[in-house]
Design an enzyme around this catalytic site. Sequence first.
Site, short mmCIF file in Angstrom:
data_model
loop_
_atom_site.label_atom_id
_atom_site.label_comp_id
_atom_site.label_asym_id
_atom_site.label_seq_id
_atom_site.Cartn_x
_atom_site.Cartn_y
_atom_site.Cartn_z
N TRP A 130 0.83 -1.10 -0.03
CA TRP A 130 -0.09 -0.05 0.19
C TRP A 130 0.90 1.26 -0.05
O TRP A 130 1.94 1.39 0.88
CB TRP A 130 -0.97 0.08 1.32
CG TRP A 130 -1.73 1.17 1.34
CD1 TRP A 130 -2.50 1.90 0.55
CD2 TRP A 130 -1.94 1.92 2.74
NE1 TRP A 130 -3.29 2.84 1.01
CE2 TRP A 130 -3.04 2.80 2.50
CE3 TRP A 130 -1.62 1.63 3.70
CZ2 TRP A 130 -3.36 3.77 3.14
CZ3 TRP A 130 -2.01 2.53 5.00
CH2 TRP A 130 -2.88 3.53 4.60
N ASP A 211 -0.65 -6.23 9.36
CA ASP A 211 -1.60 -4.79 8.90
C ASP A 211 -2.97 -5.70 8.73
O ASP A 211 -3.10 -6.45 7.61
CB ASP A 211 -1.04 -4.19 7.81
CG ASP A 211 -2.15 -2.91 7.68
OD1 ASP A 211 -3.25 -2.82 8.22
OD2 ASP A 211 -1.72 -2.04 6.54
N ALA A 213 -6.49 -4.65 7.68
CA ALA A 213 -7.53 -3.53 7.39
C ALA A 213 -8.87 -4.00 6.48
O ALA A 213 -9.77 -2.98 6.51
CB ALA A 213 -6.75 -2.59 6.57
N LYS A 246 -12.90 -0.07 6.89
CA LYS A 246 -13.68 -0.76 5.96
C LYS A 246 -14.66 -1.59 6.63
O LYS A 246 -15.80 -1.76 6.46
CB LYS A 246 -12.26 -1.54 5.07
CG LYS A 246 -11.88 -0.67 3.87
CD LYS A 246 -10.84 0.05 4.46
CE LYS A 246 -10.06 1.16 3.44
NZ LYS A 246 -8.76 1.60 4.06
#
Length: 397
Positions: A130, A211, A213, A246
């Site tokens: 990302w 991570d 997410a 999200k």
Amino acid sequence: MLEHLDRLPPDPILGVMAAFRADSDPRKVDLGVGVYRDDAGETPVMKAVREAERDVLARQTSKTYVAAVGNAGFNEAMERLVLGEGHAALASGRLRSIQAPGGCGALRLGAELILRADPHAVVHVSTPTWANHVPLLSNCGLRLQPYPYFDTATGGVAFEAMLGTLDRLPARSVVLLHASCHNPTGADLEDAQWRDLLGVVRRRSLLPFIDIAYQGLGRGVAEDAYGPRLFCAELPEVLIAVSCSKNFGLYRERTGALQVLSATPTAADAAISQLMRIARGLYSMPPDHGAAITHAILTGEGLRKSWASELDAMRLRIQRLRGAALQRLTVTCPHKDFGFLARQRGMFSYLGVDAAAVRELREQHHVYMMDDGRINIAGLRMENIEYFAEAVGKVLR
Ligand code: LMR
């Protein structure tokens, strides 16, 4: 004094978001910024969030500060969500959490903690990763190094190359991993690959920084946390940056947490004391609203069920869009294999087009995506997939 500052170009992802908003063509298609959209192209407030928000506001009698670690109930509920009820780490006395301003805040807190533990630490990030991982982790002074990850030929993970590189790292190297729905490629590790990776991480004494997410938007809530659950069961130390942007749709509420598993309860106490000090020096305390909502959802039986079923519907919609896009692109671009769309997971995939094609799609057809060809599948709608596929067909012809 400020006259000498250089003007910078916009952030690549936020720049595409602004360009899309400024386009008045009714046919425009937004496959840029990674936010979930429904069939009407909206990013609605989830029903459980609306309801929890009403309860939170009705019950709130004060706006005074919460605590240095944020909302303790939220932190605990997020540990159980990520690791699963009954996970050994929950009762080990070695796990600590601090609420953070979004997953970005959690990543930055983790980076600052690593820097305090070892000023020479190097964080190894997937190629690609990302875009915002780079400034988030390196702006505090950490060094970053790439490891191979995406196999452009298959659209999957270049697992042998990845393992080979990680297996040569010096002890105490940090490895940033995406738990699921890899951003930007959608190429995820299979469960067996997480197990193989565990062997390397253990043998080389690496520190995994995971991570997470998109929990629930790939295969499912438990399935998307396979890696963090395995690593926290088997390793002495793990860092996990969690985002509620999200899967709870709380983007602007900046809701997240950093979870730290340490080798002993004493080390865990030291780590959380460092994190409280780091957060105090950066922004003092995290915003409460999103955490209070998430806490109410995760601890209220009815709200949790409603949230879980809405999340399931979001995931299934993404999977349907992947199938439909594949089907239409196969017709409009018969010479190109888009089979990877159905194999990859979550909101993102690389469309496999160059920068000139991206520009033409934007300028001639009002189809917006990242310059590297990353598309947000959730930005498609059943009713504009045909338009999108035809535009891609024209550009790739
Ligand atoms: C994205 O990758 O588009 C999202 O994670 C949103 C962002 O802040 O970049």
